[in-house]
Design a protein around this motif. Structure first.
Motif, PDB file in Angstrom:
ATOM      1  N   ILE A  43       4.563  -9.550   8.742  1.00 58.15           N
ATOM      2  CA  ILE A  43       4.915 -10.971   8.663  1.00 58.15           C
ATOM      3  C   ILE A  43       5.119 -11.380   7.213  1.00 58.15           C
ATOM      4  CG2 ILE A  43       4.042 -13.304   9.091  1.00 58.15           C
ATOM      5  CD1 ILE A  43       2.576 -12.066  11.560  1.00 58.15           C
ATOM      6  N   VAL A  44       4.238 -10.942   6.350  1.00 58.39           N
ATOM      7  CA  VAL A  44       4.347 -11.270   4.923  1.00 58.39           C
ATOM      8  C   VAL A  44       5.619 -10.674   4.331  1.00 58.39           C
ATOM      9  CG1 VAL A  44       3.272 -10.920   2.663  1.00 58.39           C
ATOM     10  CG2 VAL A  44       1.872 -11.567   4.616  1.00 58.39           C
ATOM     11  N   LEU A  45       5.935  -9.426   4.668  1.00 64.11           N
ATOM     12  CA  LEU A  45       7.148  -8.790   4.146  1.00 64.11           C
ATOM     13  C   LEU A  45       8.407  -9.517   4.624  1.00 64.11           C
ATOM     14  CD1 LEU A  45       6.311  -5.002   4.489  1.00 64.11           C
ATOM     15  CD2 LEU A  45       6.503  -6.337   2.399  1.00 64.11           C
ATOM     16  N   VAL A  46       8.432  -9.922   5.884  1.00 66.51           N
ATOM     17  CA  VAL A  46       9.593 -10.652   6.403  1.00 66.51           C
ATOM     18  C   VAL A  46       9.731 -11.989   5.683  1.00 66.51           C
ATOM     19  CG1 VAL A  46      10.517 -11.821   8.433  1.00 66.51           C
ATOM     20  CG2 VAL A  46       9.629  -9.503   8.642  1.00 66.51           C
ATOM     21  N   LEU A  47       8.636 -12.719   5.528  1.00 64.28           N
ATOM     22  CA  LEU A  47       8.693 -14.019   4.852  1.00 64.28           C
ATOM     23  C   LEU A  47       9.081 -13.884   3.383  1.00 64.28           C
ATOM     24  CD1 LEU A  47       5.632 -15.856   6.444  1.00 64.28           C
ATOM     25  CD2 LEU A  47       8.061 -16.172   6.952  1.00 64.28           C
ATOM     26  N   LEU A  48       8.554 -12.868   2.705  1.00 62.95           N
ATOM     27  CA  LEU A  48       8.915 -12.663   1.298  1.00 62.95           C
ATOM     28  C   LEU A  48      10.386 -12.294   1.137  1.00 62.95           C
ATOM     29  CD1 LEU A  48       5.817 -10.791  -0.176  1.00 62.95           C
ATOM     30  CD2 LEU A  48       6.593 -13.115  -0.692  1.00 62.95           C
ATOM     31  N   SER A  49      10.885 -11.424   2.006  1.00 64.99           N
ATOM     32  CA  SER A  49      12.298 -11.054   1.883  1.00 64.99           C
ATOM     33  C   SER A  49      13.197 -12.235   2.241  1.00 64.99           C
ATOM     34  CB  SER A  49      12.618  -9.836   2.749  1.00 64.99           C
ATOM     35  OG  SER A  49      12.407 -10.116   4.106  1.00 64.99           O
TER      36      SER A  49
END
Length: 139
Positions: free
Chosen positions: A108-114
């Protein structure tokens, strides 16, 4: 297209990190295209490019997470392999934020950061691109 290349094409070891940087800058390219194809003022072009960046970042982040969880195969020494390697060998903040590395939280964090990165890149590129009259090209 960039996502497929980033996941399935192996690069020579010397160029893997260049590929990582270029793939993380695709929000600029998407924002540039969205800004050029949108009519209106800089703010309208920037908003369209921001939305394009959000969509591109979502696709990039989901593909990254799926490649990290082996839901889809990835080629060794591809861009997604390099990002996975970077995250696996340098767990940033694992002592301070151990909950981040449990379950699907990191995904979830990786998707939001990208999504955030690509949206900001798109907004900047879309707002900065010069306005052209596209009607004159077709007349």
């Amino acid at each position: 297209m960039v996502i497929l290349v980033a996941n399935f094409v192996s690069l020579p070891r010397a160029f893997v990190w260049i590929g990582v940087v270029l793939s993380l800058l695709t929000g600029l390219a998407g924002g540039l295209v969205a800004g050029r194809l949108t009519s209106g003022g800089w703010h309208t072009r920037a908003i369209h490019a921001l939305l394009t960046g959000l969509l591109g970042g979502l696709l990039f982040g989901v593909t990254l997470w799926f490649s990290m969880s082996y839901a889809i195969p990835r080629a060794e020494y591809s861009v997604m392999w390099a990002i996975n390697y970077l995250l696996a060998t340098n767990p940033l903040g694992i002592q301070q934020l151990p909950w981040l590395y449990t379950g699907n939280t990191l995904g979830i964090v990786l998707v939001l950061l990208s999504m955030g990165l690509f949206a900001v890149e798109g907004y900047i590129a879309g707002g900065a691109v010069s306005q052209t009259d596209h009607r004159s090209q077709w007349d």
